[in-house]
Scaffold this motif. Structure first.
Motif, short mmCIF file in Angstrom:
data_model
loop_
_atom_site.label_atom_id
_atom_site.label_comp_id
_atom_site.label_asym_id
_atom_site.label_seq_id
_atom_site.Cartn_x
_atom_site.Cartn_y
_atom_site.Cartn_z
N ASN A 1 9.68 101.90 25.21
CA ASN A 1 10.78 101.47 26.08
C ASN A 1 10.52 100.09 26.68
OD1 ASN A 1 12.31 103.77 25.62
ND2 ASN A 1 11.31 104.90 27.26
N GLU A 2 9.27 99.80 27.01
CA GLU A 2 8.93 98.48 27.54
C GLU A 2 9.12 97.40 26.46
OE1 GLU A 2 5.65 99.72 30.94
OE2 GLU A 2 5.04 99.63 28.82
N LEU A 3 8.82 97.74 25.22
CA LEU A 3 9.05 96.80 24.12
C LEU A 3 10.54 96.55 23.92
CD1 LEU A 3 6.40 97.90 21.49
CD2 LEU A 3 6.53 95.68 22.61
N VAL A 4 11.36 97.57 24.11
CA VAL A 4 12.81 97.39 24.01
C VAL A 4 13.27 96.39 25.07
CG1 VAL A 4 15.05 98.52 24.34
CG2 VAL A 4 13.28 99.65 22.99
N ARG A 5 12.78 96.56 26.31
CA ARG A 5 13.14 95.63 27.39
C ARG A 5 12.62 94.22 27.09
NH1 ARG A 5 12.12 100.29 30.45
NH2 ARG A 5 10.01 99.66 30.99
N LEU A 6 11.39 94.13 26.58
CA LEU A 6 10.82 92.82 26.24
C LEU A 6 11.65 92.15 25.15
CD1 LEU A 6 8.61 90.66 26.39
CD2 LEU A 6 7.31 92.02 24.73
N SER A 7 12.06 92.88 24.16
CA SER A 7 12.88 92.33 23.09
C SER A 7 14.18 91.75 23.64
CB SER A 7 13.18 93.43 22.06
OG SER A 7 14.09 92.97 21.11
N ARG A 8 14.81 92.47 24.54
CA ARG A 8 16.05 91.97 25.16
C ARG A 8 15.79 90.68 25.93
NH1 ARG A 8 17.65 97.85 27.22
NH2 ARG A 8 18.56 98.63 25.28
N LYS A 9 14.69 90.66 26.71
CA LYS A 9 14.36 89.45 27.48
C LYS A 9 14.10 88.27 26.55
CE LYS A 9 12.28 91.45 31.59
NZ LYS A 9 11.06 91.63 32.36
N LEU A 10 13.35 88.51 25.48
CA LEU A 10 13.03 87.43 24.56
C LEU A 10 14.28 86.89 23.87
CD1 LEU A 10 9.73 88.87 23.01
CD2 LEU A 10 9.94 87.00 24.67
N HIS A 11 15.21 87.78 23.54
CA HIS A 11 16.49 87.34 22.95
C HIS A 11 17.25 86.46 23.95
CE1 HIS A 11 16.86 89.17 19.01
NE2 HIS A 11 16.36 90.30 19.48
N LYS A 12 17.27 86.87 25.22
CA LYS A 12 17.97 86.09 26.25
C LYS A 12 17.32 84.72 26.43
CE LYS A 12 19.75 89.98 28.89
NZ LYS A 12 19.66 90.75 30.14
N ILE A 13 15.99 84.69 26.47
CA ILE A 13 15.27 83.43 26.62
C ILE A 13 15.58 82.52 25.43
CG2 ILE A 13 12.97 82.37 26.63
CD1 ILE A 13 12.01 84.91 28.18
N LYS A 14 15.55 83.08 24.24
CA LYS A 14 15.85 82.31 23.02
C LYS A 14 17.27 81.77 23.06
CE LYS A 14 16.00 82.72 18.07
NZ LYS A 14 16.80 83.53 17.22
N ASP A 15 18.23 82.60 23.49
CA ASP A 15 19.62 82.17 23.59
C ASP A 15 19.77 81.02 24.59
OD1 ASP A 15 20.34 84.05 21.71
OD2 ASP A 15 21.16 85.47 23.16
N LYS A 16 19.08 81.13 25.74
CA LYS A 16 19.15 80.07 26.75
C LYS A 16 18.58 78.78 26.22
CE LYS A 16 19.22 82.46 31.15
NZ LYS A 16 18.51 82.69 32.43
N GLN A 17 17.46 78.87 25.50
CA GLN A 17 16.86 77.67 24.93
C GLN A 17 17.79 77.04 23.90
OE1 GLN A 17 12.93 78.40 23.36
NE2 GLN A 17 11.99 78.28 25.38
N LYS B 1 21.09 77.23 23.87
CA LYS B 1 22.21 76.61 24.59
C LYS B 1 21.80 75.27 25.20
CE LYS B 1 24.68 80.86 25.61
NZ LYS B 1 25.04 81.85 26.60
N LYS B 2 20.59 75.21 25.77
CA LYS B 2 20.09 73.97 26.37
C LYS B 2 19.95 72.88 25.32
CE LYS B 2 17.54 75.72 30.35
NZ LYS B 2 16.21 75.88 30.97
N SER B 3 19.41 73.25 24.14
CA SER B 3 19.22 72.24 23.11
C SER B 3 20.55 71.75 22.53
CB SER B 3 18.31 72.75 22.00
OG SER B 3 18.93 73.78 21.28
N SER B 4 21.55 72.63 22.48
CA SER B 4 22.86 72.21 21.96
C SER B 4 23.59 71.33 22.98
CB SER B 4 23.72 73.41 21.57
OG SER B 4 24.07 74.17 22.70
N ILE B 5 23.34 71.53 24.27
CA ILE B 5 23.95 70.71 25.31
C ILE B 5 23.33 69.31 25.29
CG2 ILE B 5 24.13 70.37 27.82
CD1 ILE B 5 24.42 73.43 28.05
N ASN B 6 22.03 69.24 25.06
CA ASN B 6 21.33 67.96 25.07
C ASN B 6 21.62 67.11 23.84
OD1 ASN B 6 20.16 68.57 27.52
ND2 ASN B 6 18.32 69.46 26.60
N GLN B 7 22.24 67.65 22.83
CA GLN B 7 22.50 66.88 21.60
C GLN B 7 23.79 66.14 21.64
OE1 GLN B 7 22.09 69.64 18.34
NE2 GLN B 7 19.88 69.64 18.50
#
Length: 134
Positions: free
Chosen positions: A110-126, A128-134
């Protein structure tokens, strides 16, 4: 061939909801999978032990699903620039309370499921930031 290592069973037992004391829960599971023949892990046949571990592992996500989820999390960490060949780096990253607060190998299903969700969110944020900076 006698069973000389019960690590798999105890790993599954740690993932299970604790309904009784761990010793009592172990005793009841062994009784169930030996049809009441014994309550001792040492007295189980190899076939009984493997069947119990397989069924419990599937039910509590410790076998194939657990392995796949760990690989997913490691893949996401790699995409975020973490060196997943360096277990110290993986553990340092996971120990951050904002990420998981535990070493990677200590994370439950269950902790890995939560970690996976967090990592997906972090990746999505990164992303979005890189697409804004281009």
């Amino acid at each position: 061939m006698a069973i000389d290592n019960y690590r798999r069973f105890y790993a599954i037992l740690r993932q299970m909801p604790q309904l009784y004391s761990r010793d009592e829960q172990k005793r009841l599971l062994v009784l169930q999978y030996t049809n009441g023949r014994t309550d001792s892990l040492r007295d189980m046949t190899e076939k009984e032990y493997k069947k119990m571990c397989h069924e419990l592992g599937r039910r509590y996500g410790t076998d194939e699903a657990y392995r796949k989820l760990k690989n997913t999390c490691l893949g996401l960490m790699q995409q975020l620039g973490k060196d997943t060949t360096d277990w110290d780096e993986v553990d340092r990253y996971c120990l951050d309370p904002r990420i998981a607060g535990k070493r990677f190998r200590e994370l439950s299903y269950n902790e890995l499921v939560r970690l996976s969700r967090k990592l997906h969110k972090i990746k999505d944020k990164q992303g979005k930031k890189s697409s804004i900076n281009q």
